[in-house]
Design an enzyme around this catalytic site. Structure first.
Site, PDB file in Angstrom:
ATOM      1  N   LYS A  62      26.246  39.714  38.342  1.00 24.11           N
ATOM      2  CA  LYS A  62      27.376  38.302  38.808  1.00 24.11           C
ATOM      3  C   LYS A  62      26.089  37.567  39.163  1.00 24.11           C
ATOM      4  O   LYS A  62      25.541  37.654  40.208  1.00 24.11           O
ATOM      5  CB  LYS A  62      28.984  38.622  39.189  1.00 24.11           C
ATOM      6  CG  LYS A  62      29.313  37.520  39.801  1.00 24.11           C
ATOM      7  CD  LYS A  62      30.078  37.896  38.280  1.00 24.11           C
ATOM      8  CE  LYS A  62      31.991  36.607  38.288  1.00 24.11           C
ATOM      9  NZ  LYS A  62      32.973  37.554  37.589  1.00 24.11           N
ATOM     10  N   THR A 106      40.008  35.658  27.599  1.00 27.38           N
ATOM     11  CA  THR A 106      40.321  36.072  28.919  1.00 27.38           C
ATOM     12  C   THR A 106      41.795  36.092  28.701  1.00 27.38           C
ATOM     13  O   THR A 106      42.485  36.987  28.850  1.00 27.38           O
ATOM     14  CB  THR A 106      39.575  35.677  29.909  1.00 27.38           C
ATOM     15  OG1 THR A 106      38.335  35.313  29.988  1.00 27.38           O
ATOM     16  CG2 THR A 106      40.102  36.387  31.486  1.00 27.38           C
ATOM     17  N   LYS A 142      35.131  47.352  35.229  1.00 27.67           N
ATOM     18  CA  LYS A 142      35.666  46.461  34.408  1.00 27.67           C
ATOM     19  C   LYS A 142      34.306  46.632  32.901  1.00 27.67           C
ATOM     20  O   LYS A 142      35.677  46.972  31.987  1.00 27.67           O
ATOM     21  CB  LYS A 142      35.420  44.707  34.459  1.00 27.67           C
ATOM     22  CG  LYS A 142      36.038  44.231  33.428  1.00 27.67           C
ATOM     23  CD  LYS A 142      36.002  42.892  33.993  1.00 27.67           C
ATOM     24  CE  LYS A 142      36.457  42.218  35.051  1.00 27.67           C
ATOM     25  NZ  LYS A 142      36.194  40.837  35.139  1.00 27.67           N
TER      26      LYS A 142
END
Ligand code: GLU
Length: 428
Positions: free
Chosen positions: A103, A187, A91
């Site tokens: 993450k 987002t 991404k």
């Protein structure tokens, strides 16, 4: 273990045919750089001690520090966190941020904790991973069921450990603690910009465009509001409890208002609210995903659309606001049928893009205006969306394969900048 991860990395081989990269790049992308597993002892309000399991995976840092959110969910596993960290690597390259991917996650049902327990858990998690993160190492952010306040606690805890203030260790913070304007809606804003760029190429519906949004959290709710404001008829929305549907379209601002107040969608239409006058059906998440709509937005968790349910999907365009909502097999079936899927690594990259803006502002010690953030986000999202569309159409491949090919090329450039197998072989 490794089911989700194996499935997720399978696409590298497919994308390879469309990217000119060295074998070293592929080798680097198949393995996480580090995977840390920590136990977090937390003193509960009743005096007892409970231990929670947490993870932080630094997947790749070839293009810059690792970057990616922290998720609180009862189903969090290392396999999932590692997969999400891999997706973050792709991404960040897709939208050309100077970052790798990471993450984190804690296996917990955050709704079952009190505020104080949640704070102790969040600070305890940072105590556990502090040696593995840092502004130039790995920069966390919010993800599923974590929010600005939690990021604030985490930044504070890291600063306590370091004995000086470190705002750029984490993004998605409250504005008063160095957060960026526009990060909370980023987002959805990014997903909306991408949708606005690509929908005219996919949907020739003339007037009315219908949409359904699965997941009514930070991303899904704001996306539904944006679509509604742009004139889409949003016929259904859902959260983990189930959904509501009406062909004439929901009044999204009212649904969002009640959701913000009550925090559960089932209270919106079903328990005496502003919207109950509208005639509606209560539907399940699976029923929502099968609605005959122009645009479907999965904005909840992984594996929403699988090979078992893909045949029921009738949407013409799918914008993946969640990470990994479509399994690889289902994705292939949708491509076969001509359904345009805007992949997560582009569709939901607005969040990490504004996280990057926040990190830059923290390092500059200077706050940008909301307008500046929005303009820069729009420009980056539309540029990359157009680029991928052209690449995918030219080669008759899915937008997902195009995105991975683009990411592979960008990551490959960084890998090869320090030499690859052929460089060393020819040097003897
Ligand atoms: N959790 C978000 C994602 O999956 C944002 C990550 C970030 O801002 O670093 O993209």
């Amino acid at each position: 273990m490794a089911d989700l991860f194996e499935g997720a990395t399978g696409i590298i081989d497919e994308a390879l045919a469309h990217a000119d990269v060295s074998a070293d790049t592929v080798e680097r992308l198949k393995h996480p750089r580090s995977a840390l597993s920590v136990s977090i002892p937390v003193r509960m309000d009743d005096g007892s001690l409970r231990t929670f399991q947490g993870y932080r995976v630094r997947y790749n840092d070839v293009r810059g520090p690792a970057k990616g959110g922290i998720r609180y969910h009862q189903d969090v596993t290392l396999d999932e966190v590692q997969t999400l960290a891999f997706w973050m690597t792709i991404k960040c390259a897709v939208v050309d941020l100077p970052y790798g991917g990471g993450k984190g996650g804690v296996t917990v049902d955050p709704k079952a904790l009190s505020m104080s327990e949640l704070e102790r858990l969040s600070r305890g998690f940072i105590d556990g991973i502090a040696d593995a993160i840092g502004p130039d190492v790995d920069v966390p952010a919010p993800d599923v069921y974590t929010n600005a306040m939690i990021m604030g606690w985490m930044m504070d805890q890291y600063s306590i450990i370091k004995r000086h203030r470190v705002p750029d260790v984490i993004t998605g913070k409250p504005i008063a603690l160095g957060g960026s304007l526009g990060r909370d809606t980023a987002t959805a804003d990014g997903g909306f910009f991408v949708t606005e760029t690509l929908a005219p190429k996919v949907l020739d519906t003339g007037g009315r465009r219908t949409a359904a949004v699965q997941g009514f959290g930070n991303a899904g709710m704001v996306m539904a509001e944006l679509l509604h404001a742009a004139g889409y008829t949003v016929v259904a929305v859902s959260d983990s409890q189930g959904g509501v549907h009406t062909e004439e379209g929901l009044h999204i601002p009212s649904v969002a208002k009640v959701k913000r107040e009550s925090r559960a969608l089932k209270g919106v239409y079903c328990e005496g609210s502003v919207c109950e006058a509208v005639d509606h059906d209560v539907i399940s998440n699976d029923e929502l995903l099968a609605l005959d709509v122009d645009l479907l937005v999965p904005a909840a968790l992984e594996n929403a659309i699988t090979i078992d349910t893909v045949d029921d999907v009738k949407a013409r365009m799918i914008v993946e606001l969640a990470n990994g909502p479509i399994t690889p097999e289902a994705d292939a079936a949708l491509f076969e049928r001509g359904v345009v899927v805007v992949p997560d690594v582009l569709a939901n990259a607005g969040g990490v893009t504004v996280s990057y803006f926040e990190w830059v502002q923290n390092r500059q010690g200077f706050a940008w205006t909301a307008e500046e953030v929005r303009t820069r986000l729009e420009s980056r999202m539309t540029t990359e969306a157009r680029r991928l569309w052209d690449f995918a159409t030219e080669r008759d491949i899915s937008l997902r394969v195009a995105a991975y090919a683009q990411a592979l090329s960008r990551i490959g450039e960084a890998v090869d900048a320090t030499g690859h197998a052929e460089t060393f072989q020819s040097a003897g």
